[in-house]
Design an enzyme around this catalytic site. Sequence first.
Site: not given
Length: 236
Positions: A83, A197
């Site tokens: 992430t 992202c």
Amino acid sequence: MATIGLIGGMSWESTAVYYRLLNEGVRTRLGGLHSADVLLHSLDFAGIAEMQAQGDWAAAGAALAQSARRLEHAGASCLVLCTNTMHKVADQITGATKLPFLHLADVTAQAIRATSARRPLLLATRFTMEQAFYRDRLKAFGVEALVPQAQERDEVHRIIYEELCRGRIEAASKALYLAVIERAIREEGADGVILGCTEIGLLLSQADCAVPVFDTTALHVAAALDYVGEVESVAA
């Protein structure tokens, strides 16, 4: 084979992409029935997302540090945090173990530096776009990341949490992202796009854009495979 430790689940939609790409990469490099040696700790994203929303980064960092320790004790050779946003707490993770940590912003910056792009547009969660932890890391490599306008950032963020993290891929959302990119190229001179992202690669790819696209998930996987290959070469 060295064991890659994955801190995942944030969201599991993109962690699944990490797992697939790691295995595809090993198969491409080694052939036959070879697959990746991976340890995965997948966290419950609901709790982490709540900590993000409340700004309780210390608690989120503690949770990820504990994940890192679990992977170290299980035998991981390195750590990959699946992430971008949670790289805000990278220092807590690296302080918790002695394992090499493959920082996603560094990997991304190095890929950008290998091209002519220097002012890419950063598409990511609001935390990654608006806070300095990620953009400053890129800046240390000479990369000036641009961010969308305020209303655009709201929509980019909303689509990530309300759609992509829940497995929803919407044509209207893709069109919105492309409009944001086109405006940044036209009005601000953006010369690339960072899919900052790990879920955004589910929605966009290089085929959608005229400027270079830097898919952080794919770049991170490639860096992990390169690291494992280097470790094994030294061991041999």
